[in-house]
Design a protein around this motif. Structure first.
Motif, short mmCIF file in Angstrom:
data_model
loop_
_atom_site.label_atom_id
_atom_site.label_comp_id
_atom_site.label_asym_id
_atom_site.label_seq_id
_atom_site.Cartn_x
_atom_site.Cartn_y
_atom_site.Cartn_z
N ARG A 33 -80.31 16.55 0.94
CA ARG A 33 -81.22 15.41 1.12
C ARG A 33 -82.55 15.87 1.72
O ARG A 33 -83.62 15.52 1.23
N VAL A 34 -82.46 16.65 2.78
CA VAL A 34 -83.67 17.16 3.41
C VAL A 34 -84.41 18.11 2.47
O VAL A 34 -85.64 18.09 2.36
N GLN A 38 -86.80 16.47 -0.09
CA GLN A 38 -88.11 16.10 0.45
C GLN A 38 -88.98 17.33 0.67
O GLN A 38 -90.18 17.33 0.39
N TRP A 97 -90.21 17.43 10.83
CA TRP A 97 -89.51 16.30 10.20
C TRP A 97 -88.07 16.68 9.86
O TRP A 97 -87.13 15.92 10.13
N GLU A 135 -85.82 16.94 12.92
CA GLU A 135 -85.50 15.61 13.44
C GLU A 135 -84.48 14.90 12.56
O GLU A 135 -83.54 14.26 13.08
N GLU A 136 -84.63 15.00 11.25
CA GLU A 136 -83.69 14.34 10.34
C GLU A 136 -82.27 14.90 10.48
O GLU A 136 -81.29 14.16 10.51
N LYS A 179 -80.75 13.85 13.90
CA LYS A 179 -80.30 12.45 13.88
C LYS A 179 -79.01 12.31 13.08
O LYS A 179 -78.11 11.54 13.46
N ALA A 180 -78.91 13.03 11.98
CA ALA A 180 -77.71 12.94 11.15
C ALA A 180 -76.48 13.49 11.88
O ALA A 180 -75.38 12.95 11.78
#
Length: 270
Positions: free
Chosen positions: A18-19, A22, A47, A50-51, A54-55
C-alpha cells in the motif's frame, strides 16, 4: 503462534504494498533535504514512516516501533518493529528504480522476522530466524513466496561482491570477485541471500538499514559479521540508536569469512 506469524506476514505484505504504491507516484519527483547526519530525506520518507507506524499501532497494539524518521529510542517492549520507510532515498529522488521499504520485527531486542519490499522491482524478500529466542514458527527465507538460499560457489572473477560508497578503498587491492555498488544497504545484502552475489559490505548502516535483512540473510544460510567486533543485537532498552552505525560484512557461507574479512575489516575501524 502459527496464526501470529501468518498475521505478521500478511500485515507486512499489505502495508508495504500500500505504501509502495504511493511512493511509486512520487518516485523521481521530490526534492530531498539533508538531515543532521548528512543523509537525505523527503516528505515521502516521513509520510511512509508515519503510515507504517500508524498501521502497526492499529494491528499490534502492544508492539513498539523504532523508525528512521520518528523515534530512535528502543522501547521497553517485548516486541518491536524497526522501520526504514525508503531505503535508498538518493536512488528514489534521482530516478534510479532500486529502493525499498524495510521492516524488522524484534523479540526481546533481536530480529526474528524481516521483510523488504522493492516496489519497482516487484520483489518481496522475507524470512524467519529465531536464534536462541525459544520461539518457534515458519523457517527459511523467501523471494516472492519462493525459497531462496545463498550461493555455495567459491569466489572467482565471474562472481560478484557488493560494496557501499564508503568502502571503495577495497579497490586499491586485488579482489577475488567482480565488484558491484547498488546504493541501497538492504538490497546490497539481500543479493547475498538469494545467491546473486557471494558477499557484501556496509560501512555505516544504521539499525533500520539492517534489522530486517539480518534475519533474511541468516535464514537463507548466510553469515552476518559485525566489523567492529561488537554484537549488534539484542538492542538495549532506552538507548538512542539515531547516530550509531553498524559496519558489517555479509558472506554466503562460513568458509568464505577468511577470504573476505581481511579485505574489508578496515571498514570497522573508520
Amino acid at each position: 503462534m502459527e496464526n501470529f506469524w501468518t498475521e505478521v506476514l500478511e500485515f507486512a505484505t499489505t502495508i508495504t504494498k500500500r505504501v509502495g504504491s504511493q511512493l511509486i507516484s512520487d518516485f523521481g519527483r521530490l526534492q530531498a533535504t539533508k538531515k543532521e547526519d548528512g543523509t537525505l530525506v523527503t516528505k515521502a520518507d516521513r509520510w511512509a514512516d508515519e503510515e507504517i507506524t500508524k498501521a502497526i499501532a492499529a494491528k499490534f497494539e502492544d508492539h513498539g516501533v523504532l523508525g528512521e524518521e520518528t523515534s530512535h529510542i528502543f522501547p521497553d517492549k517485548e516486541w518491536c518493529w524497526i522501520i526504514d520507510p525508503i531505503d535508498g532515498t538518493t536512488n528514489f529522488t534521482r530516478g534510479v528504480p532500486i529502493w525499498g521499504i524495510s521492516l524488522g520485527l524484534l523479540y526481546q531486542g533481536t530480529p526474528v522476522f524481516g521483510f523488504v519490499y522493492l516496489p519497482l522491482l516487484n520483489q518481496s524478500f522475507y524470512g524467519y530466524w529465531y536464534g536462541n529466542s525459544g520461539l518457534k514458527g515458519p523457517e527459511g527465507a523467501y523471494l516472492n513466496g519462493e525459497p531462496i538460499h545463498t550461493s555455495l560457489d567459491d569466489p572467482s572473477k565471474s562472481h560478484l561482491f557488493n560494496l557501499c560508497a564508503r568502502s571503495i578503498e577495497v579497490l586499491k587491492r586485488p579482489f577475488p570477485c567482480k565488484i558491484r555498488m547498488i546504493g541501497v544497504a538492504s538490497y546490497n545484502l539481500l543479493l547475498v541471500a538469494n545467491g546473486a552475489v557471494l558477499g557484501g559490505v556496509e560501512a555505516t548502516p544504521k539499525i533500520w538499514d539492517i534489522a530486517g535483512v539480518w534475519v533474511i540473510v541468516q535464514a537463507a544460510g548466510g553469515v552476518f559479521i559485525p566489523l567492529n567486533n561488537q554484537d549488534i543485537f539484542p538492542l538495549k532498552i532506552g538507548k538512542d540508536y539515531g547516530r550509531q552505525s553498524f559496519p558489517c560484512l555479509v558472506v554466503s557461507r562460513d568458509e568464505l569469512v577468511p577470504t573476505f574479512k581481511p579485505l574489508v575489516e578496515f571498514v570497522g575501524k573508520n
